[in-house]
Structure formats: C-alpha cells, structure tokens
Scaffold this active site. Structure first.
Site, PDB file in Angstrom:
ATOM      1  N   GLY A 200       0.811  -1.222   0.000  1.00  0.00           N
ATOM      2  CA  GLY A 200       0.000   0.000   0.000  1.00  0.00           C
ATOM      3  C   GLY A 200       0.839   1.264   0.000  1.00  0.00           C
ATOM      4  O   GLY A 200       0.358   2.333  -0.398  1.00  0.00           O
TER       5      GLY A 200
ATOM      6  N   SER B  59       3.944   2.565   7.922  1.00  0.00           N
ATOM      7  CA  SER B  59       4.289   2.192   9.305  1.00  0.00           C
ATOM      8  C   SER B  59       5.689   2.672   9.670  1.00  0.00           C
ATOM      9  O   SER B  59       6.001   2.900  10.834  1.00  0.00           O
ATOM     10  CB  SER B  59       4.242   0.669   9.479  1.00  0.00           C
ATOM     11  OG  SER B  59       5.238   0.078   8.655  1.00  0.00           O
TER      12      SER B  59
ATOM     13  N   ARG C  40      -2.841   0.996   2.945  1.00  0.00           N
ATOM     14  CA  ARG C  40      -3.547   1.052   1.649  1.00  0.00           C
ATOM     15  C   ARG C  40      -4.693   2.049   1.662  1.00  0.00           C
ATOM     16  O   ARG C  40      -5.235   2.382   0.611  1.00  0.00           O
ATOM     17  CB  ARG C  40      -4.055  -0.351   1.267  1.00  0.00           C
ATOM     18  CG  ARG C  40      -5.103  -0.911   2.202  1.00  0.00           C
ATOM     19  CD  ARG C  40      -5.429  -2.348   1.852  1.00  0.00           C
ATOM     20  NE  ARG C  40      -6.510  -2.911   2.655  1.00  0.00           N
ATOM     21  CZ  ARG C  40      -6.382  -3.365   3.891  1.00  0.00           C
ATOM     22  NH1 ARG C  40      -5.199  -3.315   4.489  1.00  0.00           N
ATOM     23  NH2 ARG C  40      -7.415  -3.864   4.541  1.00  0.00           N
TER      24      ARG C  40
ATOM     25  N   GLU D  75      -6.545  -7.332  -0.583  1.00  0.00           N
ATOM     26  CA  GLU D  75      -6.435  -6.985   0.836  1.00  0.00           C
ATOM     27  C   GLU D  75      -7.785  -6.659   1.488  1.00  0.00           C
ATOM     28  O   GLU D  75      -7.982  -6.946   2.663  1.00  0.00           O
ATOM     29  CB  GLU D  75      -5.465  -5.817   1.023  1.00  0.00           C
ATOM     30  CG  GLU D  75      -4.035  -6.209   0.706  1.00  0.00           C
ATOM     31  CD  GLU D  75      -3.042  -5.091   0.990  1.00  0.00           C
ATOM     32  OE1 GLU D  75      -2.829  -4.767   2.160  1.00  0.00           O
ATOM     33  OE2 GLU D  75      -2.496  -4.536   0.015  1.00  0.00           O
TER      34      GLU D  75
ATOM     35  N   HIS E 282       0.321  -9.771 -26.222  1.00  0.00           N
ATOM     36  CA  HIS E 282       1.456 -10.551 -26.706  1.00  0.00           C
ATOM     37  C   HIS E 282       1.676 -11.802 -25.862  1.00  0.00           C
ATOM     38  O   HIS E 282       2.700 -12.446 -25.966  1.00  0.00           O
ATOM     39  CB  HIS E 282       2.711  -9.666 -26.741  1.00  0.00           C
ATOM     40  CG  HIS E 282       2.514  -8.472 -27.638  1.00  0.00           C
ATOM     41  ND1 HIS E 282       2.784  -8.492 -28.984  1.00  0.00           N
ATOM     42  CD2 HIS E 282       1.994  -7.247 -27.376  1.00  0.00           C
ATOM     43  CE1 HIS E 282       2.471  -7.319 -29.515  1.00  0.00           C
ATOM     44  NE2 HIS E 282       1.986  -6.542 -28.563  1.00  0.00           N
TER      45      HIS E 282
ATOM     46  N   LYS F 280       4.885 -10.988   8.697  1.00  0.00           N
ATOM     47  CA  LYS F 280       5.908 -10.062   9.207  1.00  0.00           C
ATOM     48  C   LYS F 280       6.410 -10.525  10.573  1.00  0.00           C
ATOM     49  O   LYS F 280       7.605 -10.456  10.867  1.00  0.00           O
ATOM     50  CB  LYS F 280       5.337  -8.638   9.302  1.00  0.00           C
ATOM     51  CG  LYS F 280       5.163  -7.956   7.937  1.00  0.00           C
ATOM     52  CD  LYS F 280       4.619  -6.539   8.056  1.00  0.00           C
ATOM     53  CE  LYS F 280       4.448  -5.896   6.679  1.00  0.00           C
ATOM     54  NZ  LYS F 280       3.868  -4.552   6.707  1.00  0.00           N
TER      55      LYS F 280
HETATM   56  C1  F6R Z   1      -1.754  -2.849   4.551  1.00  0.00           C
HETATM   57  C2  F6R Z   1      -1.044  -2.705   3.287  1.00  0.00           C
HETATM   58  C3  F6R Z   1       0.260  -3.414   3.085  1.00  0.00           C
HETATM   59  C4  F6R Z   1       1.437  -2.548   3.576  1.00  0.00           C
HETATM   60  C5  F6R Z   1       2.782  -3.243   3.338  1.00  0.00           C
HETATM   61  C6  F6R Z   1       3.979  -2.353   3.686  1.00  0.00           C
HETATM   62  O1  F6R Z   1      -2.877  -2.001   4.566  1.00  0.00           O
HETATM   63  O2  F6R Z   1      -1.509  -2.035   2.402  1.00  0.00           O
HETATM   64  O3  F6R Z   1       0.377  -3.719   1.715  1.00  0.00           O
HETATM   65  O4  F6R Z   1       1.420  -1.337   2.877  1.00  0.00           O
HETATM   66  O5  F6R Z   1       2.852  -4.415   4.087  1.00  0.00           O
HETATM   67  O6  F6R Z   1       3.845  -1.759   4.933  1.00  0.00           O
HETATM   68  P1  F6R Z   1       4.063  -0.178   5.068  1.00  0.00           P
HETATM   69  O7  F6R Z   1       3.074   0.442   4.133  1.00  0.00           O
HETATM   70  O8  F6R Z   1       3.752   0.147   6.483  1.00  0.00           O
HETATM   71  O9  F6R Z   1       5.463   0.086   4.680  1.00  0.00           O
END
Ligand code: F6R
Length: 359
Positions: free
Chosen positions: A61, A105, A155, A241, A257, A351
């Site tokens: 996101g 984050s 996101r 998501e 293609h 994670k």
């Molecule tokens: C959750 C989302 C995920 C995070 C991704 C990276 O809503 O969209 O795709 O964006 O895991 O985390 P950040 O954005 O915090 O670097």
C-alpha cells in the site's frame, strides 16, 4: 451468489466494517486535500541540480505511491522514475538520484534496507511515513520527512503517501502545474463521493453495482497503457487486501502478446473470471482497437467482461477517479462477501514470523 450483507443497509455494513474502512475510503477527496497541505509544509528538500533519476522505495500500500507518482509525472518529468519494491537498490542509484522512501508504518524491512544502501551511496533522500523506524532514521540522519497522520491502514492512505511526493517534485522545480491539477482533482472527487457513498443506493451507485456483479468471480483487471494500467494494479491489490480474494491485473498492449492466448484452456477457471477493463480518454487509438478485438476474441472464454472509463479533464483527475472507483468497489465487495475489509492478518503473521516471533 447471494450478498452476505445488504449494501443498502448502513447498520449491517457498519457492524461488519468495525474499523470503518468504508468511511476512510469515502473520505479520499478530503485526504487528498490534507495531503496537499502536508506536501506544502516547511520541509527542507534536497537540491535539484544535476539529478538524473527518481526512485520511490516502498512495498504494498505504500509502494503503489511510486507507481502513481510515475504515472502522474510521466508527461512532464524529464528523467526516469522507478518504483523499487524489494531489497535490491538498482546500481544507478547514487548522488544524482532523488530517492523517496515511503513506508506508512515506517517499519517495512525491504524499504529500510534499500534506504540504508541509498544513504550509503550518497543519494538525496526524502521520507514519507507516519512514524516507526523510518521517522526515527529521518530524525537521526537529518532526512527531510513528510509526516502523515497515523492510525490508518497503509492502503487507505494513498493520498497521504503519493501527493507529498508530487508536491516535493514541484517544489524542487522538477515538474510544474501538477499540484494545481491535484487540487482540481479533489474537487472532482467530491462529486464522485456522493455517487459512490454508502448512502447512495445500489441502483444509483456504480461501485456497489459492480461489487454485487463481481460476487463469486475472480476479478481480472486490465488497464490501457499509462494511468489505467496503474489503476488496474491498485484494483487488484485492493481486491486482495480488502475482499481477501485472488485477483490479477495486466495492461494493454502488452497483454496482447501473451495473456490473450492464455484464456484458451481451463474453461472452468476462465468462466469464473470477471474481466474489468479500465480505460481513459486519450488512450492510443491502436490500444482502443486492440481492446475491441481482444474482447471479441476472449468473450466466450471469460465469465463476464465490463469496462470502466475514467472521468476527468486531465491525467490526475482520471487516475484518481479510477483509483477511487476501485477502492470503493473493493470495500463493497468485501462487505457483500461478509468480510471485514480492514484486517490483513496474513500480512501481519508473515511479518511476525519473519521477525522471529511466534504468530
Ligand atoms: C496494509 C497494506 C500493506 C502494507 C505493506 C507495507 O494495509 O496495504 O500492503 O502497505 O505491508 O507496509 P508499510 O506500508 O507500512 O510500509
């Protein structure tokens, strides 16, 4: 397939959407305006002389902000913009590269690893984040930071994460006139907000209608080259998501293609796919013709085909219009499937496991 939740029943939707994703999404025009304000804040940006490339680091996101930026500036920025989604920083990144490190984050390891490397190579870095280690590093290393409000899903923060990048590029004199276009787009989005709102009934609301039609199907989103292709990628990830379903994207003319051939077998799978083609005014005339011919070739293979045409007077309005349409559709689809759109438990579990904790 029946809807699990009546998309015209605000109370039922509100019970399932406990964290209020629908409201946050609906509020996108306001977020774009706030993001313009954040992008205009007193932040001491790197010098622009001698730059030869722009790189946007970010995942998921946050990473889509790199694709959005690249699409928005492609008509006026006279250097390449690359979206880097992973651990590997391209070899050309050095003192003459402007690097935006974007992580909502602030704790995404791929982005932080590339940022370390970019700093080591002397790149000119700008950070966009709500906090975490990225904000800490920005403070420690004197990296300019656009601090965005915390407490949202990454996101659901696309305005916050992409608009300040456009503002920075314009403030550095690398592009012109885009900030005004973003401001204008927010006004247009206000009109869409009424149409796509949870209070707008299914019969008058194209995003609720498409969500209802998509029930039980696997969405495949095709975009024409440029902004619609970026929007298609956004739609795909929002279906993943928010609605927690598989979805795939591709773009014209490239898909002619390869993927065009790929609908010829696995009839049971293909018939469960719902193809949405995203288009915009100004698409290449040969792309328009290709879309027509492709639809004719594969219409007996896929379950359904529909088109969504961007509305808007310029590339910014058209891209944001398509993004907004897809975001709202994905949240309504989640609710129609009986899914809370907000949690992305698997991303969090992954994670945690990577961090060596028990999930
Ligand atoms: C959750 C989302 C995920 C995070 C991704 C990276 O809503 O969209 O795709 O964006 O895991 O985390 P950040 O954005 O915090 O670097």
């Amino acid at each position: 397939m029946e809807m699990e939740v009546d998309l015209d029943n605000a109370a039922e939707m509100g019970r399932l959407d406990a964290s209020g994703m629908l409201t946050v999404m609906e509020w996108f025009p306001q977020q774009v305006r706030e993001a313009l304000e954040i992008g205009g804040r007193e932040v001491s940006l790197p010098r622009a002389d001698g730059l030869h490339s722009v790189v946007v680091l970010g995942m998921g996101g946050s990473g889509i902000s790199g694709d959005v930026t690249a699409a928005l500036v492609s008509g006026c920025l006279r250097m390449p913009v690359a979206s880097v989604k992973g651990y590997a920083l391209p070899a050309y990144v050095g003192p003459d590269t402007l690097v935006f490190a974007v992580s909502y984050s602030g704790n995404t390891e791929e982005t932080l690893e590339c940022l370390d490397e970019a700093v080591e190579r002397g790149a000119r870095v700008v950070a966009v984040s709500s906090g975490g280690r990225l904000a800490g590093l920005a403070d420690e290393l004197d990296i300019p930071l656009f601090q965005v409000p915390p407490g949202l899903q990454p996101r659901a923060s696309l305005g916050y994460l992409s608009v300040p990048i456009v503002c920075a590029l314009e403030r550095m004199g690398l592009v012109a006139g885009l900030v005004e276009k973003v401001r204008g787009a927010a006004e247009i989005l206000d009109e869409r907000a009424d149409e796509y709102a949870m209070t707008s009934p299914l019969d008058d609301n194209p995003t609720k209608r498409l969500a209802k039609d998509l029930l039980g199907y696997l969405p495949v989103v095709y975009g024409s080259e440029g902004a619609p292709a970026v929007a298609a990628k956004r739609w795909k990830t929002q279906f993943n998501e928010n609605a927690k379903i598989p979805a795939f994207d591709n773009w014209f003319p490239e898909l002619n293609h390869n993927e065009t051939v790929g609908w010829q077998n696995l009839a049971d799978v293909c018939s469960r796919c719902y193809l949405v083609v995203l288009r915009a005014q100004g698409e290449h005339e040969r792309v328009s013709r290709r879309i027509e011919i492709t639809a004719g070739l594969i219409s007996d293979d896929v379950g359904h085909i529909t088109q969504v045409c961007a509305r808007g007077a310029n590339e910014v309005e058209r891209l944001f219009d398509l993004v907004y349409f897809g975001d709202m559709t994905s949240v309504y689809l989640a609710l129609a499937l009986g899914q809370d759109p907000t949690p992305v438990t698997r991303i969090e579990t992954l994670k945690k496991r990577l961090a060596g904790e028990s999930a």
